[in-house]
Motif scaffolding. Structure first.
Motif, PDB file in Angstrom:
ATOM      1  N   GLU A   1      16.519 -96.804 -48.318  1.00  0.00           N
ATOM      2  CA  GLU A   1      15.867 -95.722 -49.477  1.00  0.00           C
ATOM      3  C   GLU A   1      14.862 -96.601 -50.405  1.00  0.00           C
ATOM      4  OE1 GLU A   1      16.969 -92.254 -52.499  1.00  0.00           O
ATOM      5  OE2 GLU A   1      18.325 -92.735 -51.021  1.00  0.00           O
ATOM      6  N   GLN A   2      15.494 -97.575 -51.040  1.00  0.00           N
ATOM      7  CA  GLN A   2      15.122 -98.165 -51.997  1.00  0.00           C
ATOM      8  C   GLN A   2      13.767 -99.211 -51.722  1.00  0.00           C
ATOM      9  OE1 GLN A   2      18.310 -98.316 -51.298  1.00  0.00           O
ATOM     10  NE2 GLN A   2      19.463 -98.314 -53.273  1.00  0.00           N
ATOM     11  N   LYS A   3      14.057 -99.632 -50.405  1.00  0.00           N
ATOM     12  CA  LYS A   3      12.846-100.350 -49.570  1.00  0.00           C
ATOM     13  C   LYS A   3      11.538 -99.495 -49.542  1.00  0.00           C
ATOM     14  CE  LYS A   3      14.071-103.105 -46.080  1.00  0.00           C
ATOM     15  NZ  LYS A   3      14.539-103.308 -44.896  1.00  0.00           N
ATOM     16  N   ASN A   4      11.839 -98.282 -49.043  1.00  0.00           N
ATOM     17  CA  ASN A   4      10.816 -97.480 -48.750  1.00  0.00           C
ATOM     18  C   ASN A   4       9.992 -96.979 -50.031  1.00  0.00           C
ATOM     19  OD1 ASN A   4      11.135 -97.380 -46.023  1.00  0.00           O
ATOM     20  ND2 ASN A   4      12.631 -95.661 -46.079  1.00  0.00           N
ATOM     21  N   ALA A   5      10.731 -96.766 -51.067  1.00  0.00           N
ATOM     22  CA  ALA A   5      10.280 -96.278 -52.336  1.00  0.00           C
ATOM     23  C   ALA A   5       9.408 -97.489 -52.984  1.00  0.00           C
ATOM     24  CB  ALA A   5      11.331 -96.069 -53.509  1.00  0.00           C
ATOM     25  N   ILE A   6       9.949 -98.677 -52.866  1.00  0.00           N
ATOM     26  CA  ILE A   6       9.187 -99.658 -53.628  1.00  0.00           C
ATOM     27  C   ILE A   6       7.861-100.256 -52.691  1.00  0.00           C
ATOM     28  CG2 ILE A   6      10.395-101.838 -52.494  1.00  0.00           C
ATOM     29  CD1 ILE A   6      10.193-102.780 -55.659  1.00  0.00           C
ATOM     30  N   TYR A   7       8.129 -99.998 -51.431  1.00  0.00           N
ATOM     31  CA  TYR A   7       6.732-100.307 -50.674  1.00  0.00           C
ATOM     32  C   TYR A   7       5.635 -99.482 -50.742  1.00  0.00           C
ATOM     33  CZ  TYR A   7       9.822-103.306 -47.549  1.00  0.00           C
ATOM     34  OH  TYR A   7      10.773-104.233 -47.110  1.00  0.00           O
ATOM     35  N   LYS A   8       6.172 -97.878 -51.001  1.00  0.00           N
ATOM     36  CA  LYS A   8       5.342 -96.936 -51.031  1.00  0.00           C
ATOM     37  C   LYS A   8       4.276 -97.357 -52.456  1.00  0.00           C
ATOM     38  CE  LYS A   8       4.533 -91.767 -51.614  1.00  0.00           C
ATOM     39  NZ  LYS A   8       5.315 -90.590 -51.459  1.00  0.00           N
ATOM     40  N   ASN A   9       5.235 -97.555 -53.530  1.00  0.00           N
ATOM     41  CA  ASN A   9       4.548 -97.933 -54.967  1.00  0.00           C
ATOM     42  C   ASN A   9       3.656 -99.119 -54.939  1.00  0.00           C
ATOM     43  OD1 ASN A   9       4.808 -97.112 -58.032  1.00  0.00           O
ATOM     44  ND2 ASN A   9       5.341 -99.410 -57.696  1.00  0.00           N
ATOM     45  N   THR A  10       4.167-100.217 -54.151  1.00  0.00           N
ATOM     46  CA  THR A  10       3.404-101.202 -53.954  1.00  0.00           C
ATOM     47  C   THR A  10       2.171-101.095 -53.337  1.00  0.00           C
ATOM     48  OG1 THR A  10       5.451-102.631 -53.859  1.00  0.00           O
ATOM     49  CG2 THR A  10       3.276-103.654 -53.451  1.00  0.00           C
ATOM     50  N   GLU A  11       2.231-100.410 -52.032  1.00  0.00           N
ATOM     51  CA  GLU A  11       0.923-100.113 -51.398  1.00  0.00           C
ATOM     52  C   GLU A  11      -0.167 -98.999 -52.107  1.00  0.00           C
ATOM     53  OE1 GLU A  11       2.295 -98.062 -47.924  1.00  0.00           O
ATOM     54  OE2 GLU A  11       3.388 -99.900 -47.262  1.00  0.00           O
ATOM     55  N   ASN A  12       0.428 -98.073 -52.902  1.00  0.00           N
ATOM     56  CA  ASN A  12      -0.454 -97.475 -53.935  1.00  0.00           C
ATOM     57  C   ASN A  12      -1.286 -98.365 -55.026  1.00  0.00           C
ATOM     58  OD1 ASN A  12       0.047 -94.930 -52.595  1.00  0.00           O
ATOM     59  ND2 ASN A  12       1.705 -94.313 -54.284  1.00  0.00           N
ATOM     60  N   PHE A  13      -0.459 -99.361 -55.356  1.00  0.00           N
ATOM     61  CA  PHE A  13      -0.938-100.355 -56.421  1.00  0.00           C
ATOM     62  C   PHE A  13      -2.004-101.133 -55.570  1.00  0.00           C
ATOM     63  CE2 PHE A  13      -0.010-104.751 -58.389  1.00  0.00           C
ATOM     64  CZ  PHE A  13      -0.882-104.373 -59.318  1.00  0.00           C
ATOM     65  N   LEU A  14      -1.768-101.657 -54.577  1.00  0.00           N
ATOM     66  CA  LEU A  14      -2.904-102.500 -53.916  1.00  0.00           C
ATOM     67  C   LEU A  14      -4.120-101.656 -53.416  1.00  0.00           C
ATOM     68  CD1 LEU A  14      -0.461-104.259 -51.425  1.00  0.00           C
ATOM     69  CD2 LEU A  14      -1.764-105.088 -53.231  1.00  0.00           C
TER      70      LEU A  14
END
Length: 251
Positions: A44-57
């Protein structure tokens, strides 16, 4: 060829660390790129931080991230795994020690116009009574007259949700919070994404042990008994303890 006052060519450098004594940003040659698949029990934590990082990029709305909770369960490793996963897409990372946060804005001033996206990584972020370093971090995240840089986010880890001792939290909840404690709560509020890491359960601990010892030909029952005994002696079960058990067994 050097780019900007940092003297770092970010096209070929994926990470750097601030060296306090020498007062400079050092390019990291041997980056600890953690395999995301090696992090178990925190999907769950991995998916949340991946989504945030992808939005950032992608230039979409994204948040500063605080990973908090139990020790040794993968908070710092997950941030390293983010770099592993996304550095090929232009993500870069700078690690700054907590004690040098008062220099944060000076360190990052030369990065605002860089084509790359930067995550500032601060490990073990917490403040004791009387410390004021958090004010510089708070100002950069939100609150200065200068608009926050669009290409820089803060990813931090802490064992404390509100970045202060339990005494400080209790005082705040009872209405006895002093100005410094209130400032630290205000800083914690600026992390738009907060990810909680609970203590690791036995099943996940043993999964990590199995992964580390894969191909060693050790009887699983014996391995698990020794791994649990090792964890009991240290009073905890975590990915860190699993790796320590593996290193101990290989001696």
């Amino acid at each position: 060829m050097a780019f900007g006052k940092t003297g770092i060519d970010w096209r070929s450098t994926v990470a750097a660390v601030w060296r306090s004594n020498r007062h400079y940003l050092k390019p990291i040659v041997n980056v600890d790129l953690v395999d995301p698949e090696s992090l178990l029990g925190i999907e769950e934590q991995k998916n949340a931080i991946y989504k945030n990082t992808e939005n950032f990029l992608r230039g979409k709305a994204s948040n500063h991230v605080l990973l908090w909770g139990a020790r040794g369960v993968g908070k710092s490793s997950l941030i390293k795994a983010v770099l592993t996963r996304y550095h090929v897409y232009g993500l870069r990372m700078i690690q700054i020690p907590r004690d040098d946060l008062h220099l944060l804005q000076d360190i990052t001033d030369d990065l605002h116009d860089n084509q790359h996206k930067f995550i500032v990584f601060c490990d073990d972020l917490s403040f004791d009574d009387g410390q004021c370093d958090h004010r510089q971090l708070k100002g950069m995240m939100e609150g200065n007259l200068e608009k926050p840089p669009a290409n820089i986010l803060i990813y931090a880890t802490s064992n404390r949700r509100y970045l202060m001792s339990n005494t400080g939290v209790t005082a705040n909840l009872t209405g006895k919070c002093d100005e410094a404690q209130d400032e630290r709560l205000s800083l914690a509020d600026r992390f738009g994404l907060t990810l909680n890491f609970a203590p690791m359960d036995e099943a996940v601990y043993l999964q990590i042990v199995d992964r580390l010892f894969k191909g060693r030909g050790i009887d699983p029952n014996t391995l698990h008994e020794e791994a649990l005994r090792f964890a009991t002696e240290r009073g905890d079960k975590s990915g860190r303890i699993a790796r320590q058990f593996y290193n101990h067994s290989m001696i």
